[in-house]
Structure formats: structure tokens, C-alpha cells
Motif scaffolding. Structure first.
Motif, mmCIF file in Angstrom:
data_model
loop_
_atom_site.group_PDB
_atom_site.id
_atom_site.type_symbol
_atom_site.label_atom_id
_atom_site.label_comp_id
_atom_site.label_asym_id
_atom_site.label_seq_id
_atom_site.Cartn_x
_atom_site.Cartn_y
_atom_site.Cartn_z
ATOM 1 N N VAL A 127 47.474 45.403 35.221
ATOM 2 C CA VAL A 127 47.027 46.759 34.865
ATOM 3 C C VAL A 127 47.439 47.804 35.903
ATOM 4 C CG1 VAL A 127 45.060 45.756 33.662
ATOM 5 C CG2 VAL A 127 44.745 46.672 35.977
ATOM 6 N N LYS A 128 48.020 47.357 36.988
ATOM 7 C CA LYS A 128 48.401 48.277 38.065
ATOM 8 C C LYS A 128 49.373 49.330 37.543
ATOM 9 C CE LYS A 128 48.327 46.033 41.844
ATOM 10 N NZ LYS A 128 48.663 45.120 42.963
ATOM 11 N N GLY A 129 49.073 50.584 37.847
ATOM 12 C CA GLY A 129 49.909 51.683 37.385
ATOM 13 C C GLY A 129 49.508 52.222 36.021
ATOM 14 N N ARG A 130 48.654 51.499 35.310
ATOM 15 C CA ARG A 130 48.197 51.959 33.986
ATOM 16 C C ARG A 130 46.712 52.289 33.971
ATOM 17 N NH1 ARG A 130 48.253 48.552 29.760
ATOM 18 N NH2 ARG A 130 47.983 46.666 31.051
ATOM 19 N N PHE A 131 45.924 51.551 34.727
ATOM 20 C CA PHE A 131 44.469 51.726 34.764
ATOM 21 C C PHE A 131 44.058 52.352 36.090
ATOM 22 C CE2 PHE A 131 43.132 48.001 31.733
ATOM 23 C CZ PHE A 131 44.012 48.488 30.767
ATOM 24 N N THR A 132 42.984 53.138 36.045
ATOM 25 C CA THR A 132 42.430 53.738 37.253
ATOM 26 C C THR A 132 40.917 53.595 37.247
ATOM 27 O OG1 THR A 132 44.218 55.376 37.339
ATOM 28 C CG2 THR A 132 42.245 55.822 38.649
ATOM 29 N N ILE A 133 40.382 53.031 38.322
ATOM 30 C CA ILE A 133 38.932 52.913 38.472
ATOM 31 C C ILE A 133 38.454 54.036 39.376
ATOM 32 C CG2 ILE A 133 39.112 51.309 40.422
ATOM 33 C CD1 ILE A 133 36.565 49.923 39.355
ATOM 34 N N SER A 134 37.304 54.588 39.039
ATOM 35 C CA SER A 134 36.718 55.650 39.859
ATOM 36 C C SER A 134 35.203 55.585 39.719
ATOM 37 C CB SER A 134 37.232 57.025 39.430
ATOM 38 O OG SER A 134 36.868 57.298 38.085
ATOM 39 N N ARG A 135 34.523 56.327 40.562
ATOM 40 C CA ARG A 135 33.063 56.336 40.485
ATOM 41 C C ARG A 135 32.521 57.699 40.872
ATOM 42 N NH1 ARG A 135 31.020 51.730 44.185
ATOM 43 N NH2 ARG A 135 28.975 52.543 43.630
ATOM 44 N N ASP A 136 31.345 58.011 40.334
ATOM 45 C CA ASP A 136 30.622 59.225 40.675
ATOM 46 C C ASP A 136 29.229 58.782 41.095
ATOM 47 O OD1 ASP A 136 29.152 61.568 40.784
ATOM 48 O OD2 ASP A 136 30.180 62.466 39.083
ATOM 49 N N ASN A 137 29.005 58.683 42.388
ATOM 50 C CA ASN A 137 27.728 58.163 42.872
ATOM 51 C C ASN A 137 26.561 59.099 42.551
ATOM 52 O OD1 ASN A 137 28.847 55.790 43.803
ATOM 53 N ND2 ASN A 137 29.059 56.521 45.911
ATOM 54 N N ALA A 138 26.847 60.369 42.402
ATOM 55 C CA ALA A 138 25.787 61.312 42.043
ATOM 56 C C ALA A 138 25.284 61.061 40.625
ATOM 57 C CB ALA A 138 26.282 62.743 42.176
ATOM 58 N N LYS A 139 26.152 60.507 39.790
ATOM 59 C CA LYS A 139 25.795 60.226 38.402
ATOM 60 C C LYS A 139 25.545 58.738 38.168
ATOM 61 C CE LYS A 139 28.349 64.120 36.416
ATOM 62 N NZ LYS A 139 29.404 64.543 35.455
ATOM 63 N N ASN A 140 25.619 57.940 39.218
ATOM 64 C CA ASN A 140 25.426 56.487 39.087
ATOM 65 C C ASN A 140 26.340 55.896 38.019
ATOM 66 O OD1 ASN A 140 23.484 56.555 41.068
ATOM 67 N ND2 ASN A 140 21.906 55.524 39.861
ATOM 68 N N THR A 141 27.596 56.310 38.030
ATOM 69 C CA THR A 141 28.520 55.899 36.982
ATOM 70 C C THR A 141 29.856 55.489 37.572
ATOM 71 O OG1 THR A 141 27.449 57.413 35.409
ATOM 72 C CG2 THR A 141 29.636 56.586 34.832
ATOM 73 N N VAL A 142 30.424 54.442 37.000
ATOM 74 C CA VAL A 142 31.782 54.025 37.348
ATOM 75 C C VAL A 142 32.629 54.098 36.083
ATOM 76 C CG1 VAL A 142 31.285 51.573 36.992
ATOM 77 C CG2 VAL A 142 33.156 52.238 38.475
#
Length: 124
Positions: free
Chosen positions: A64-79
């Protein structure tokens, strides 16, 4: 204790995009590494992506490298998992997982908390 709820999975055509979300409960979410895994019918659960507690460090499966991106918003408790250029072989149930420590891992055995999964189907 951390509870995880995934959303965003659906049927999409090859080449399309989807964004998965994982909402977490618990005040300690921002202290924990998070991961995404997937399981296709008849196959073992496999690592997709992981992110450190701060969001600074990430890791991806080669597929999935180059196609998928993981991120998170700790203020919203969401990944999140942004998935682009989807392929039929990406079809699977996608699971969000919480490591329970600050450092991520590619092994499903290292994750303490799991969501119920969300189905992603990519048609050719």
C-alpha cells in the motif's frame, strides 16, 4: 480501556479513493500508537499501516506504500486511512487497532484493542 469504531468502508471502482475513519473512546488515545489491518476472505489478517502516538512516525505495508496514508487527530480521538488508487486486491474487512503503548508494530498480536471492522470492496 479503549473502544474503537470504524466507518467509511463501501463499494468503489478500481482506481477510486476512500477514507476510513476510526473513532476512539478513552482519554488516553493520544498516548497510544494506532494501526490499520485488513483481512480478506480465506486469508490471514495483515498489517496495512501504523502511526505513532504523536503522528510524526508512520509505517506502511509494501503493498500500500505510496497509495495509502494514515493520519490522526488527537483532539478528535480519530485515526484515518486515506486510500487512493484502489485495486481489487485491496478488497477486505479493514480493522482499526490500538497498541496500548506509544510505539507501533506490524504484528497484530501486539495490539490490545480492536474495532469491529468495515468492509471495503473494490470492483474491477
Amino acid at each position: 480501556q479503549v473502544q474503537l469504531v470504524e466507518s467509511g468502508g463501501e463499494l468503489v471502482q478500481a482506481g477510486g479513493s476512500l477514507r476510513l475513519s476510526c473513532a476512539a473512546s478513552g482519554r488516553t488515545f493520544s498516548s497510544y500508537a494506532m494501526g490499520w489491518f485488513r483481512q480478506a476472505p480465506g486469508k490471514e489478517r495483515e498489517f496495512v499501516a501504523a502511526i505513532s502516538w504523536s503522528g510524526i512516525s508512520t509505517d506502511y505495508a509494501d503493498s500500500v506504500k505510496g497509495r495509502f496514508t494514515i493520519s490522526r487527530d488527537n483532539a478528535k480521538n480519530t485515526v484515518y486511512l486515506q486510500m487512493n488508487s484502489l485495486r481489487p486486491e485491496d478488497t477486505a474487512v479493514y480493522y482499526c487497532a490500538c497498541r496500548g503503548t506509544s510505539y507501533y508494530s506490524q504484528s497484530a498480536y501486539d495490539y490490545a484493542y480492536w474495532g469491529q471492522g468495515t468492509q471495503v470492496t473494490v470492483s474491477s
